[in-house]
Design a protein around this motif. Sequence first.
Motif, PDB file in Angstrom:
ATOM      1  N   ALA A 161       8.294 -21.894 -53.387  1.00  0.00           N
ATOM      2  CA  ALA A 161       9.615 -22.422 -53.737  1.00  0.00           C
ATOM      3  C   ALA A 161       9.431 -23.727 -54.497  1.00  0.00           C
ATOM      4  O   ALA A 161       8.383 -24.378 -54.372  1.00  0.00           O
ATOM      5  N   ALA A 215      10.812 -15.207 -43.307  1.00  0.00           N
ATOM      6  CA  ALA A 215      11.600 -14.490 -44.308  1.00  0.00           C
ATOM      7  C   ALA A 215      12.006 -13.093 -43.830  1.00  0.00           C
ATOM      8  O   ALA A 215      13.139 -12.660 -44.035  1.00  0.00           O
ATOM      9  N   GLU A 240      13.778 -15.734 -55.629  1.00  0.00           N
ATOM     10  CA  GLU A 240      13.298 -15.977 -54.272  1.00  0.00           C
ATOM     11  C   GLU A 240      14.487 -16.065 -53.313  1.00  0.00           C
ATOM     12  O   GLU A 240      15.495 -16.719 -53.607  1.00  0.00           O
ATOM     13  N   GLY A 241      14.369 -15.379 -52.194  1.00  0.00           N
ATOM     14  CA  GLY A 241      15.442 -15.371 -51.201  1.00  0.00           C
ATOM     15  C   GLY A 241      16.329 -14.144 -51.274  1.00  0.00           C
ATOM     16  O   GLY A 241      17.109 -13.890 -50.352  1.00  0.00           O
ATOM     17  N   ARG A 260      17.516 -10.244 -51.095  1.00  0.00           N
ATOM     18  CA  ARG A 260      17.199  -9.134 -50.197  1.00  0.00           C
ATOM     19  C   ARG A 260      17.268  -7.844 -50.998  1.00  0.00           C
ATOM     20  O   ARG A 260      18.242  -7.589 -51.725  1.00  0.00           O
ATOM     21  N   ALA A 277      12.553  -9.224 -48.020  1.00  0.00           N
ATOM     22  CA  ALA A 277      12.858 -10.563 -48.540  1.00  0.00           C
ATOM     23  C   ALA A 277      11.949 -10.884 -49.707  1.00  0.00           C
ATOM     24  O   ALA A 277      10.724 -10.756 -49.611  1.00  0.00           O
ATOM     25  N   VAL A 328       9.993 -13.348 -51.642  1.00  0.00           N
ATOM     26  CA  VAL A 328       9.482 -14.699 -51.392  1.00  0.00           C
ATOM     27  C   VAL A 328       8.902 -15.339 -52.648  1.00  0.00           C
ATOM     28  O   VAL A 328       8.731 -16.564 -52.704  1.00  0.00           O
TER      29      VAL A 328
END
Length: 235
Positions: free
Chosen positions: A113, A135, A159-160, A162, A191, A193
């Motif tokens: 991140a 996650a 990122e993040g 689903r 998830a 990442v």
Amino acid sequence: MAHAPSRRRDPHGTRSLAPSLGGRLGARLRPDLIRSDTARRTAAVVLVLIAVALFVRDARVAAGEPVVVAARDLTPGDVLTDADVRIVDRPGSELPQGSVQRIDGVTGRTVAAPVRGGEILTDLRVLGPRLAAAAAGSPDARVVPVRLTDTGVADVIREGDRVDVLTVRGHDTGGSTATPPSATVLASDAAVVLVSPESSSGTRRERIVMLALPASEAGAVAAASLTDAITVTLH
């Protein structure tokens, strides 16, 4: 006829040897005074020791604890080197949970991140077991790299996000397939990442998407990615 008892005098005959009332009271009070004085001194020593202990503790808190921070702004996909991080002292009350306290705990790891310069690095900022578990919501989670058949999908997921992971059997990029492709769901609610950054050279390349999944689903996705086309649907 009774006679008053005679009072003893000292050898020089100038003073009585019999204890007076004041002397008797003093003899009784003196041990209590001594004990009271001893107790006060003991209490004073204990208070001094407590004060020293508190001073040492406060000095340690003020000095802080060593922690790893970013030496510059970091972006997802960066592989950390010694030049990317440094050690600083921060008060223990300011340290987030999972903060990394040794440089060798993050070097060689991939940033998951965006991180600002000076920001404290935690175990959830880099790819690893703790990030996967957090996650995916599973203690046995794994991070699986996949290359998506439609490379354009990697441009829109972040990122993040689903996603559901599907394999497309019978897919043929040359268009010579005899049967229509069929999709099989390999994993649900994975998830995202990390999505590998675009090429800085301007040339198109396959981007890798890192997915956090429970161990059983991670194995199925990893195996299918070796032979079948992989795509994802966004929630």
